[in-house]
Design a protein around this motif. Structure first.
Motif, PDB file in Angstrom:
ATOM      1  N   SER A 175       0.849  -0.964   0.252  1.00 27.01           N
ATOM      2  CA  SER A 175      -0.010  -0.064   0.109  1.00 27.01           C
ATOM      3  C   SER A 175       0.956   1.444   0.376  1.00 27.01           C
ATOM      4  N   GLY A 176       2.135   1.043   0.635  1.00 26.12           N
ATOM      5  CA  GLY A 176       2.940   1.966   0.680  1.00 26.12           C
ATOM      6  C   GLY A 176       3.060   2.539  -0.540  1.00 26.12           C
ATOM      7  N   VAL A 177       4.085   1.111  -1.330  1.00 26.99           N
ATOM      8  CA  VAL A 177       4.255   2.025  -2.901  1.00 26.99           C
ATOM      9  C   VAL A 177       3.388   1.804  -3.516  1.00 26.99           C
ATOM     10  N   GLY A 187       2.843   5.887  -2.647  1.00 34.63           N
ATOM     11  CA  GLY A 187       4.541   6.504  -3.973  1.00 34.63           C
ATOM     12  C   GLY A 187       4.278   6.365  -5.046  1.00 34.63           C
ATOM     13  N   ILE A 188       3.988   5.219  -5.730  1.00 35.32           N
ATOM     14  CA  ILE A 188       3.824   5.461  -7.521  1.00 35.32           C
ATOM     15  C   ILE A 188       2.341   6.645  -7.635  1.00 35.32           C
ATOM     16  N   SER A 189       0.956   6.582  -6.701  1.00 29.73           N
ATOM     17  CA  SER A 189       0.203   7.314  -7.341  1.00 29.73           C
ATOM     18  C   SER A 189       0.376   8.845  -7.153  1.00 29.73           C
ATOM     19  N   LEU A 193       5.748   2.198   8.168  1.00 29.75           N
ATOM     20  CA  LEU A 193       4.375   1.634   8.477  1.00 29.75           C
ATOM     21  C   LEU A 193       4.369   0.295   9.364  1.00 29.75           C
ATOM     22  N   ARG A 194       5.191   0.358   8.642  1.00 28.95           N
ATOM     23  CA  ARG A 194       5.864  -1.714   9.822  1.00 28.95           C
ATOM     24  C   ARG A 194       6.109  -1.406  11.162  1.00 28.95           C
ATOM     25  N   ILE A 226       9.101   7.453  -2.379  1.00 28.91           N
ATOM     26  CA  ILE A 226       9.358   7.710  -1.554  1.00 28.91           C
ATOM     27  C   ILE A 226       7.716   6.795  -0.880  1.00 28.91           C
ATOM     28  N   GLY A 227       7.099   5.788  -1.563  1.00 25.92           N
ATOM     29  CA  GLY A 227       6.443   4.694  -0.960  1.00 25.92           C
ATOM     30  C   GLY A 227       7.222   3.449  -1.026  1.00 25.92           C
TER      31      GLY A 227
END
Length: 61
Positions: free
Chosen positions: A23-25, A28-30, A60-61, A52-53
């Protein structure tokens, strides 16, 4: 043949993890795509968004 019905390491239904990996990636891609389109420099902002993602996901982990 050995039955592995109750073995937690055996492949099967328990392979699915409910944690939000990726979800972080995706965020970041968005963000990278949005900034890249806005500044007309997608080739620069897409990898920055991935970086960044990845950092966001690690945080977040």
């Amino acid at each position: 043949m050995v039955e592995r019905e109750n073995d937690p390491t055996a492949p099967g239904e328990n392979d699915v993890d409910d944690s939000p990996i990726g979800s972080g990636v995706a965020i970041g891609i968005s963000v990278g795509v949005l900034l890249g389109v806005a500044t007309e420099n997608l080739a620069l902002w897409l990898p920055i968004g991935v970086a960044i993602g990845a950092g966001l996901e690690a945080a977040l982990r």
